[in-house]
Design a protein around this motif. Structure first.
Motif, PDB file in Angstrom:
ATOM      1  N   ALA A   1      63.967 104.909  83.295  1.00 57.55           N
ATOM      2  CA  ALA A   1      64.812 105.795  84.502  1.00 57.55           C
ATOM      3  C   ALA A   1      66.355 106.296  83.971  1.00 57.55           C
ATOM      4  CB  ALA A   1      65.287 104.199  85.131  1.00 57.55           C
ATOM      5  N   VAL A   2      66.280 105.966  82.813  1.00 57.56           N
ATOM      6  CA  VAL A   2      67.803 106.407  82.577  1.00 57.56           C
ATOM      7  C   VAL A   2      68.008 108.179  82.052  1.00 57.56           C
ATOM      8  CG1 VAL A   2      69.714 107.098  80.984  1.00 57.56           C
ATOM      9  CG2 VAL A   2      69.100 104.786  81.754  1.00 57.56           C
TER      10      VAL A   2
ATOM     11  N   ILE B   1      67.889  93.426  86.327  1.00 59.33           N
ATOM     12  CA  ILE B   1      67.543  94.666  86.006  1.00 59.33           C
ATOM     13  C   ILE B   1      66.983  95.913  87.480  1.00 59.33           C
ATOM     14  CG2 ILE B   1      65.962  96.076  84.197  1.00 59.33           C
ATOM     15  CD1 ILE B   1      66.828  93.903  82.245  1.00 59.33           C
ATOM     16  N   GLY B   2      66.871  96.646  87.637  1.00 57.43           N
ATOM     17  CA  GLY B   2      66.462  97.313  89.142  1.00 57.43           C
ATOM     18  C   GLY B   2      65.603  98.564  88.904  1.00 57.43           C
ATOM     19  N   GLU B   3      65.757  98.189  90.053  1.00 55.85           N
ATOM     20  CA  GLU B   3      64.873 100.327  90.025  1.00 55.85           C
ATOM     21  C   GLU B   3      65.139 101.899  89.908  1.00 55.85           C
ATOM     22  OE1 GLU B   3      61.337 100.649  88.837  1.00 55.85           O
ATOM     23  OE2 GLU B   3      61.067  98.377  88.859  1.00 55.85           O
ATOM     24  N   GLU B   4      66.396 100.621  90.505  1.00 54.29           N
ATOM     25  CA  GLU B   4      67.606 102.219  90.861  1.00 54.29           C
ATOM     26  C   GLU B   4      68.414 101.786  89.558  1.00 54.29           C
ATOM     27  OE1 GLU B   4      67.476  99.779  93.684  1.00 54.29           O
ATOM     28  OE2 GLU B   4      64.838 100.404  93.799  1.00 54.29           O
ATOM     29  N   GLY B   5      69.325 100.689  89.411  1.00 59.86           N
ATOM     30  CA  GLY B   5      69.995 100.126  88.092  1.00 59.86           C
ATOM     31  C   GLY B   5      70.030  99.150  87.815  1.00 59.86           C
ATOM     32  N   VAL B   6      71.585  98.543  87.001  1.00 55.67           N
ATOM     33  CA  VAL B   6      71.903  97.392  86.557  1.00 55.67           C
ATOM     34  C   VAL B   6      72.824  97.503  87.121  1.00 55.67           C
ATOM     35  CG1 VAL B   6      70.629  97.862  84.663  1.00 55.67           C
ATOM     36  CG2 VAL B   6      72.524  98.849  84.539  1.00 55.67           C
ATOM     37  N   SER B   7      72.959  95.607  87.525  1.00 60.65           N
ATOM     38  CA  SER B   7      74.201  95.245  87.645  1.00 60.65           C
ATOM     39  C   SER B   7      74.716  94.012  86.575  1.00 60.65           C
ATOM     40  CB  SER B   7      74.262  94.447  88.727  1.00 60.65           C
ATOM     41  OG  SER B   7      73.871  95.444  90.121  1.00 60.65           O
ATOM     42  N   VAL B   8      75.863  93.179  86.882  1.00 61.20           N
ATOM     43  CA  VAL B   8      75.970  92.311  86.388  1.00 61.20           C
ATOM     44  C   VAL B   8      77.093  91.599  87.148  1.00 61.20           C
ATOM     45  CG1 VAL B   8      77.318  90.903  84.589  1.00 61.20           C
ATOM     46  CG2 VAL B   8      76.145  92.482  83.710  1.00 61.20           C
ATOM     47  N   THR B   9      76.439  90.541  88.259  1.00 62.39           N
ATOM     48  CA  THR B   9      77.434  89.409  88.652  1.00 62.39           C
ATOM     49  C   THR B   9      77.916  88.278  88.416  1.00 62.39           C
ATOM     50  OG1 THR B   9      75.005  87.711  89.509  1.00 62.39           O
ATOM     51  CG2 THR B   9      75.138  90.079  90.769  1.00 62.39           C
ATOM     52  N   THR B  10      79.156  88.162  88.858  1.00 60.83           N
ATOM     53  CA  THR B  10      80.009  87.744  88.522  1.00 60.83           C
ATOM     54  C   THR B  10      80.735  86.693  89.312  1.00 60.83           C
ATOM     55  OG1 THR B  10      82.121  88.077  88.535  1.00 60.83           O
ATOM     56  CG2 THR B  10      80.440  88.252  86.670  1.00 60.83           C
TER      57      THR B  10
END
Length: 584
Positions: free
Chosen positions: A477-478, A414-423
């Motif tokens: 942010a959204v 969860i960042g300031e610019e967006g969200v990611s899921v890493t695998t």
């Protein structure tokens, strides 16, 4: 009722043309006593956003609500680029129907909005997904023409003001075309609508970096879509392709029961060509191979003149059909609505007669160049020159990291610019500023969709330390226009961690294809398990013998015990994987 002349030269002598209260109107008589009319508007699903998806459909339903139960056959339809209201009955009934629709559009019964929301969701729940339901989102993303792959999220959140404004600006006389099977425009029509502008069809987007491309879909179905220029040769080619697939896959190969192709206008300049074949599980590889081979044969020019002549002859017969003028009204009206050229029968005949085998070969190459092929299961078709469509995003945001409680190799960021899921295979990212929809739940769950169609689902119960302040960071942010608030879930519907699960895959579609067949992986796993079990058993017997035997050797028993650790861990790992697969 006020009418003025409106006369495209191509239709002179075939179809009557006028303007009824500012709406271009086409008319031609049909045998029999009944009249059919259709009122097109140039607005559809592709004009919406994912967060407002279903807005046009809501207007359509509200406009039809006032109609009472009668013998009149009527309905509405919301497509990608247009909305249609149509009715069949006697002249007075059809006039009354059109008047009622326009009256409702002028003043929608917005008090009924919540009821119509429920009706649309019920309708969607009972609607079966088509074989190519996922292809639009893979080609266009979660916007424009890709929205046809999605549920109508807007039914949860659009306001009465949004619905009313959509009707006032999109359902206008300048944005409409009327057609009617009658000798003339009937008396008594009241088509008064707000003034506005003609909206051109939305521009197409693309999420495919290269084509031809492929995705993996459900077993039993091979589907191809391509975007081609609208042309007479393109329409002829679709019929040639359908006949070729039927002959190659059903009549000669015996692989498929249904094999067909279709050509559908998308906008003023382009059409979507769709080809489909079904297959039994044991025949799927043969169908994929045969499908690709048929396309290769056509684009390499091995099209018999007899195939072209047969299709052309069938198309020319439509000019001999009774009531040809009346039957062609919807097509002409839609071309006027979308801004496509209008051909006279003589011009269309001439184009049909001029189509050559070389023209079809050129269309076949155009089809292949923009092809998106859906193959069953997880098989790859890289061997045919197609590229797997992107399965992961190209970037990852930085921010707080939250490990999955189900799989230690999966992390939510969860960042300031967006969200990611890493695998281990890659990352899926949705930037806040381009988020096209974010669903929210009172329990803290968030589902963010990017314009490319990738989704990051934030479930606080499935990740470590996803606190309310982290959710608040996302909410702040959204863009507010992208937020769709969903109702609370029952406690048993809130997901809970399950150990040993593989973690999320990209939600646009299945993961990358693998060259290792499932049966081989299964057999290999059982062989490894058998070897590991045998090693553990033999080692155990050796340890016991060293402890209690007449020549006991504690040092030897300890050494054997150390050698037992690797096979025991392997056996345990294989067992956990097997158990996780059974739970999915």
């Amino acid at each position: 009722m006020k009418t003025t002349e409106f006369a495209p030269e191509a239709l002179a002598g075939l179809i009557g043309c006028t303007t009824t209260q500012g709406i271009p109107t086409l008319y031609a008589p049909r045998q029999g006593g009944e009249v059919t009319a259709g009122l097109f508007f140039r607005v559809g699903r592709a004009d919406e956003t994912l967060a407002t998806a279903g807005l046009t459909h809501l207007v359509e339903h509200l406009a039809l609500h006032r109609l009472q139960l009668t013998d009149l056959h009527y309905n509405g339809a919301t497509a990608n680029a247009y909305t249609l209201f149509h009715a069949t009955g006697d002249e007075d009934e059809v006039v009354a129907h059109l008047n009622s629709v326009c009256a409702a559009l002028r003043e929608l019964p917005l008090a009924r909005l919540d009821t119509e929301r429920e009706i649309l969701r019920t309708e969607a729940a009972g609607r079966a997904n088509g074989a190519n339901s996922q292809l639009p989102l893979w080609r266009y993303g979660a916007q424009g023409y890709g929205l046809s792959s999605y549920s109508e999220l807007g039914t949860w959140g659009v306001t009465p003001d949004q619905v009313g404004e959509w009707a006032r600006t999109r359902f206008t006389r300048e944005n409409a075309v009327l057609w009617i099977t009658s000798e003339s425009v009937p008396e008594g029509l009241d088509l008064t609508l707000p003034s506005g502008t003609r909206f051109p069809p939305p521009a197409a987007t693309s999420t495919l970096p290269t084509t031809p491309a492929y995705i993996c879909g459900e077993d039993g179905q091979v589907v191809l879509t391509s975007v081609v220029r609208r042309s007479t040769a393109g329409a002829v080619f679709a019929d040639v392709l359908g006949r070729a697939l039927f002959q190659d896959l059903r009549q000669e190969g015996g692989y498929s029961y249904s094999a067909q192709a279709d050509y559908t206008p998308r906008d003023a300049d382009f059409a979507t060509l769709t080809a489909y074949a079904d297959a039994l599980p044991t025949k799927q590889d043969a169908v994929v191979g045969g499908f690709v081979d048929t396309l290769a044969r056509l684009r390499n020019g091995t099209i018999a003149q007899s195939e072209l002549d047969s299709v052309r002859g069938k198309k020319l017969k439509m000019y001999d059909a009774p009531d040809f003028a009346a039957a062609s009204l919807p097509g002409y009206a839609l071309n006027l609505l979308l801004g496509h050229r209008v051909l006279s029968p003589a011009e269309h005949r001439a184009e049909l007669e001029a189509v050559t085998v070389a023209d079809l070969r050129e269309v076949a190459r155009e089809v292949w160049a923009s092809a998106l092929l859906q193959v069953p299961g997880h098989r790859g078709v890289d061997w045919a020159g197609l590229t797997l469509a992107p399965q992961y995003s190209g970037t990852t945001v930085t921010g707080s990291r939250h490990q999955s409680l189900e799989n230690e190799n999966v992390t939510l960021v969860i960042g300031e610019e967006g969200v990611s899921v890493t695998t281990p295979r890659g990352a899926v990212t949705v930037p806040y500023d381009t988020c096209v929809a974010m669903t929210t739940r009172p329990d803290g769950a968030r589902g963010l969709t990017g314009p490319d169609g990738f989704v990051v689902t934030v479930e606080p119960t499935l990740y470590l330390d996803v606190t309310p302040d982290r959710i608040a960071t996302i909410d702040a942010a959204v863009p507010a226009t992208a937020v769709v608030r969903l109702p609370a879930r029952a406690p048993h519907h809130i997901p809970r961690p399950r150990q040993g699960t593989p973690g999320p895959r990209p939600s646009r579609g299945p993961g990358p294809a693998t060259w290792v067949p499932t049966w081989l992986r299964t057999v290999g796993g059982w062989l490894l398990a058998a070897v590991a079990a045998a090693w553990v058993l033999i080692g155990g017997i050796t340890i016991v013998r060293d402890f209690i035997g007449p020549d006991g050797d504690l040092g030897g028993a300890f050494a054997v015990a150390l050698l037992e650790v690797p096979p025991f861990m392997l056996f345990r790992r294989l067992y956990l994987v097997h158990r996780a697969r059974r739970r999915r």
